[in-house]
Design an enzyme around this catalytic site. Structure first.
Site, PDB file in Angstrom:
ATOM      1  N   ASP A 103     -32.731 -40.286 -23.783  1.00 30.83           N
ATOM      2  CA  ASP A 103     -31.570 -39.755 -23.090  1.00 30.83           C
ATOM      3  C   ASP A 103     -31.348 -40.665 -21.768  1.00 30.83           C
ATOM      4  O   ASP A 103     -32.160 -40.887 -21.042  1.00 30.83           O
ATOM      5  CB  ASP A 103     -31.680 -38.437 -22.663  1.00 30.83           C
ATOM      6  CG  ASP A 103     -31.690 -37.495 -23.941  1.00 30.83           C
ATOM      7  OD1 ASP A 103     -31.145 -38.121 -24.944  1.00 30.83           O
ATOM      8  OD2 ASP A 103     -32.548 -36.238 -23.935  1.00 30.83           O
ATOM      9  N   ARG A 104     -30.369 -40.472 -21.231  1.00 31.56           N
ATOM     10  CA  ARG A 104     -29.774 -41.098 -19.995  1.00 31.56           C
ATOM     11  C   ARG A 104     -30.677 -40.729 -18.799  1.00 31.56           C
ATOM     12  O   ARG A 104     -30.908 -41.528 -18.101  1.00 31.56           O
ATOM     13  CB  ARG A 104     -28.243 -40.726 -19.667  1.00 31.56           C
ATOM     14  CG  ARG A 104     -27.246 -41.630 -18.472  1.00 31.56           C
ATOM     15  CD  ARG A 104     -26.095 -41.539 -18.398  1.00 31.56           C
ATOM     16  NE  ARG A 104     -25.461 -42.143 -17.458  1.00 31.56           N
ATOM     17  CZ  ARG A 104     -25.474 -41.917 -16.201  1.00 31.56           C
ATOM     18  NH1 ARG A 104     -25.878 -40.573 -15.788  1.00 31.56           N
ATOM     19  NH2 ARG A 104     -24.884 -42.689 -15.212  1.00 31.56           N
TER      20      ARG A 104
END
Ligand code: URA
Length: 244
Positions: A103-104
């Site tokens: 994920d970011r």
């Protein structure tokens, strides 16, 4: 393979740049200047640029310590991607892709390679390639949860394979726990969803290991290094035998 492609794949410049190098007579094949960009290069040929040998390697493998706020993607119109953290003159830069995604806001170990077959195998659940994450979560994670995770956690769309949960610390002031979780799959938001099932929101997430590889302690966030041959072999074994 064409000479211009050979050189571009080995990070000697863009196709256009290497064609110029070739046309200007800077490139030799088997010791003779070669100005033909389409010359077919075989394994037995020796390619040099101004006397420096350019050996060919078919695949490249890199380990990146992904920082937060960077997308696990090869291109994005607006946001920085993990490819932006690597120099463009790396061998096979144009063909590198992340193995799976973080994920970011997740940090830590991310592999990048142009070896699509190996990447594909490493991501298949049947090979059980273990991934270990460190998570800071809201609330106190109780020891009983260890046995629950060991049986697998039922999520909305699937039940996870047995997962190993280790409770490292509880900060009573912040009401936060530090845990490590080893999972066999890598489904969308899996770690966050597993912990959220028990009301533990993940506040920070870092991947510590992927199969046989650990995040090197001396690799700062945003830095990368090439895998050594032993590490590549270990990954290939993980993608064949199905490490448990
Ligand atoms: N699990 C998650 O929830 N997020 C990640 O980035 C990786 C695993």
């Amino acid at each position: 393979m064409r000479l211009d492609r050979y050189l571009a794949n080995m990070g000697q410049g863009s196709r256009q740049e290497v064609r110029l190098l070739i046309k200007k007579g800077h490139v030799q094949v088997d010791g003779k200047v070669c100005r033909q960009t389409a010359t077919q290069i075989k394994d037995s040929n020796q390619v040099t640029i101004n006397q420096q040998t350019i050996s060919y390697q078919e695949f490249s493998y890199y380990l990146l310590n992904k920082p937060a706020d960077v997308l696990t993607a090869t291109k994005d119109q607006k946001q920085a991607t993990v490819l932006d953290l690597l120099p463009k003159n790396l061998p096979h830069y144009q063909d590198l892709a992340p193995v799976g995604r973080l994920d970011r806001d997740t940090t830590g170990l991310l592999l990048l390679t142009n070896d699509g077959q190996l990447a594909h195998r490493l991501l298949q659940p049947k090979y059980h390639v273990a991934k270990t994450y460190q998570a800071v979560v809201a609330g106190e994670v109780k020891p009983e949860l260890v046995a629950v995770f060991a049986k697998g956690v039922e999520l909305a769309d699937f039940t996870t394979q047995p997962a190993q949960l280790r409770i490292k610390n509880y900060d009573a002031n912040k009401k936060q726990s530090l845990v490590e979780l080893t999972i066999a799959e890598g489904k969308y938001h899996q770690v966050k969803r597993m912990l959220k099932t028990f009301d533990h929101e993940v506040l920070a997430l870092k991947r510590l290991s992927f199969g046989p590889l650990n995040l090197p302690a001396d690799l700062a966030a945003g830095e990368y290094r090439e895998l050594n041959p032993e590490e590549v072999t270990a990954l290939q074994t993980a993608g064949q035998a199905g490490l448990k």
